[in-house]
Write a protein that holds these residues in place. Structure first.
Motif, short mmCIF file in Angstrom:
data_model
loop_
_atom_site.label_atom_id
_atom_site.label_comp_id
_atom_site.label_asym_id
_atom_site.label_seq_id
_atom_site.Cartn_x
_atom_site.Cartn_y
_atom_site.Cartn_z
N PHE B 106 0.69 -1.13 0.30
CA PHE B 106 -0.38 0.27 -0.08
C PHE B 106 0.84 1.33 0.37
CE2 PHE B 106 -2.22 3.62 2.49
CZ PHE B 106 -3.61 3.42 1.50
N VAL B 107 1.60 1.48 1.12
CA VAL B 107 3.10 2.83 1.24
C VAL B 107 3.78 2.88 -0.70
CG1 VAL B 107 4.72 3.46 1.71
CG2 VAL B 107 3.32 2.35 3.43
N LEU B 108 4.16 1.28 -0.82
CA LEU B 108 4.49 1.49 -2.06
C LEU B 108 3.94 2.04 -3.60
CD1 LEU B 108 6.79 -1.89 -2.11
CD2 LEU B 108 7.48 0.68 -1.96
N VAL B 109 2.57 1.95 -3.45
CA VAL B 109 1.70 1.91 -4.12
C VAL B 109 1.28 2.98 -4.07
CG1 VAL B 109 -0.47 1.63 -5.26
CG2 VAL B 109 -0.02 -0.23 -5.56
N SER B 110 1.06 4.02 -3.29
CA SER B 110 0.66 5.48 -2.86
C SER B 110 1.77 6.79 -2.85
CB SER B 110 0.35 5.51 -1.30
OG SER B 110 -0.71 4.32 -0.61
N CYS B 111 3.13 6.01 -2.57
CA CYS B 111 4.17 6.56 -3.30
C CYS B 111 4.84 7.09 -4.81
CB CYS B 111 5.23 5.95 -2.05
SG CYS B 111 5.94 6.21 -0.74
N GLY B 112 4.11 5.96 -5.31
CA GLY B 112 3.67 6.03 -6.82
C GLY B 112 3.09 6.67 -7.18
N LEU B 113 1.75 6.78 -6.45
CA LEU B 113 0.59 7.56 -7.13
C LEU B 113 0.55 9.22 -6.59
CD1 LEU B 113 -2.58 5.55 -6.32
CD2 LEU B 113 -1.48 5.62 -8.77
N LEU B 114 1.78 9.58 -6.02
CA LEU B 114 1.74 10.97 -5.20
C LEU B 114 2.57 11.77 -5.70
CD1 LEU B 114 0.52 10.15 -1.44
CD2 LEU B 114 -1.01 11.46 -3.24
N LEU B 115 3.65 10.99 -5.65
CA LEU B 115 4.98 11.59 -6.39
C LEU B 115 4.68 12.29 -7.50
CD1 LEU B 115 8.12 8.63 -5.77
CD2 LEU B 115 7.91 10.98 -4.34
#
Lengths: 192, 222
Positions: B106-115
């Protein structure tokens, strides 16, 4: 002057739960292994260990320091309960559960070598089976002497027999096991 | 020497605890008897085998179960033991492991979306916008600080009010407790003597006593 064990018992009798916890931690593993050596079953040993400590807890007042060490007293209580259990069940299987599972739980890292490890497993299996073939008196004497490392006088006190009888039982037990070992070596042509 | 007699003393012979003569005698017998010699060797092998007997580690919960059945109190654990048990339990627990994997994903996907969004916002930043943002932030902080100060003053006033009220009530109670108590002699004066008590019956009020003493019953004293 009170010894360490006597002080511990005194504290237990005065309701000090931490002192009782110390007793359980100090003797728990030993009682569990003693039960296992008599029964060869881990599940029965766990139940017996609990029952033994319940009995010790209830009879703590009957401990007399002048009659012997606390360790001897505990082992005597344990031995009596194990014998009672033996009389009730009348039979112990010579081996219980899976050898493999039991060997995994052995707290010994002295044999990292697989061959040495296999030898140890084989030797322990032989001893368990061999002890199972002995009469209860000889088996008990050997367990207390060889596995528990007790002195002849302590064994005599626990089993309530003369010291000479203890020596004789141990000697006979060893000879019987050595004869079994001879037969086994002759049959399989291998040495443990 | 017979084999049976040798057997009986073989144990002591191996331990070298026999007198010299007997040691010699058994030695001679062993030299001539293959069976007893083999038995002696196996006996020595057996001595080295006892170390192989398994020493089992009881289940960790055994001590707890014993303590619960006896003193009724579970085992005390040090901080290190607690942490170890938590970590051991957590790492071995499949649900925890699955949860940790999902959380990481979840953290990885969120970072990928937000960055990309963050990068886009930062690209539009200018000195003026940063200054105005800081100005707004300072104003907001000042406003919040004022609100906190007001709340503090209000609570302080309430506290003072309740403290004074309680203190006044306590003082009045203390004053009542410390008020002079009527002495027994004064009480005795108010109790009519035996000859008057029979006339008064159950009515022992002050008015009744005075009436009986003065002999008048005007009703003014009541």
């Amino acid at each position: 002057m009170l010894s360490g064990d006597e002080k511990l018992v005194e504290r237990c009798l005065h309701g000090d739960e931490a002192a009782w916890e110390l007793v359980v931690k100090a003797y728990g593993k030993r009682i569990y292994n003693l039960s296992y050596r008599y029964t060869n079953r881990t599940d029965v040993s766990e139940d017996l260990t609990q029952d033994i400590f319940v009995r010790i807890y209830r009879n703590l007042r009957s401990y007399r320091a002048e009659a012997g060490s606390f360790q001897s007293w505990i082992l005597k209580v344990a031995r009596n309960l194990i014998i009672d259990h033996y009389r009730q069940s009348r039979r112990y299987p010579q081996t219980g559960g899976s050898d493999l599972l039991e060997e995994i739980r052995i707290s010994d890292d002295r044999a990292p070598d697989p061959q040495r490890c296999a030898e140890r497993v084989e030797a322990s299996k032989f001893l368990r089976e061999g002890l199972g073939t002995l009469s209860p008196e000889l088996r008990e004497a050997l367990i207390l002497r060889e596995l528990e490392g007790l002195s002849y006088s302590d064994i005599a006190e626990i089993c309530q027999v003369p010291e000479g009888t203890v020596k004789s039982r141990i000697n006979r037990g060893r000879i019987e096991l050595a004869k079994l070992l001879m037969k086994r070596s002759a049959r399989t042509g291998m040495k443990v | 020497m017979e084999c049976r007699a040798t057997e009986e003393r073989l144990d002591e012979y191996i331990a070298s605890s026999l007198p010299a003569e007997e040691m010699e005698e058994i030695s001679r017998h062993l030299g001539g008897c293959a069976n007893c010699s083999l038995l002696s060797k196996e006996l020595q092998t057996l001595q080295s085998m006892w170390d192989c007997y398994p020493v089992l580690e009881p289940d960790e919960s055994l001590v707890d179960r014993i303590l619960l059945r006896t003193s009724g109190r579970p085992r005390t654990r040090s901080l290190q033991e607690r942490l170890q048990s938590i970590l051991k339990y957590s790492l071995l627990n499949p649900r925890f492991a699955a949860g940790a994997v999902l959380a990481t994903a979840f953290v990885l996907v969120s970072c990928g979306l937000l960055l990309p969004r963050i990068a886009e916002q930062y690209s539009e930043l200018s000195l003026k916008s940063v200054a105005s943002f800081m100005d707004r932030s300072v104003h907001r902080l000042y406003g919040e600080a004022l609100k906190i100060n007001e709340a503090r003053s209000e609570w302080q006033a309430r506290f003072t009010f309740y403290k004074n009220t309680t203190w006044n009530k306590l003082r009045s109670v203390v004053e009542r407790i410390e008020a002079p108590v009527e002495r027994p002699s004064e009480l005795e004066e108010r109790i009519p003597p035996d000859n008057e008590r029979s006339k008064l019956g159950d009515d022992w009020s002050v008015a009744a006593i005075r009436k009986s003493r003065t002999g008048s019953n005007t009703g003014d004293e009541v």
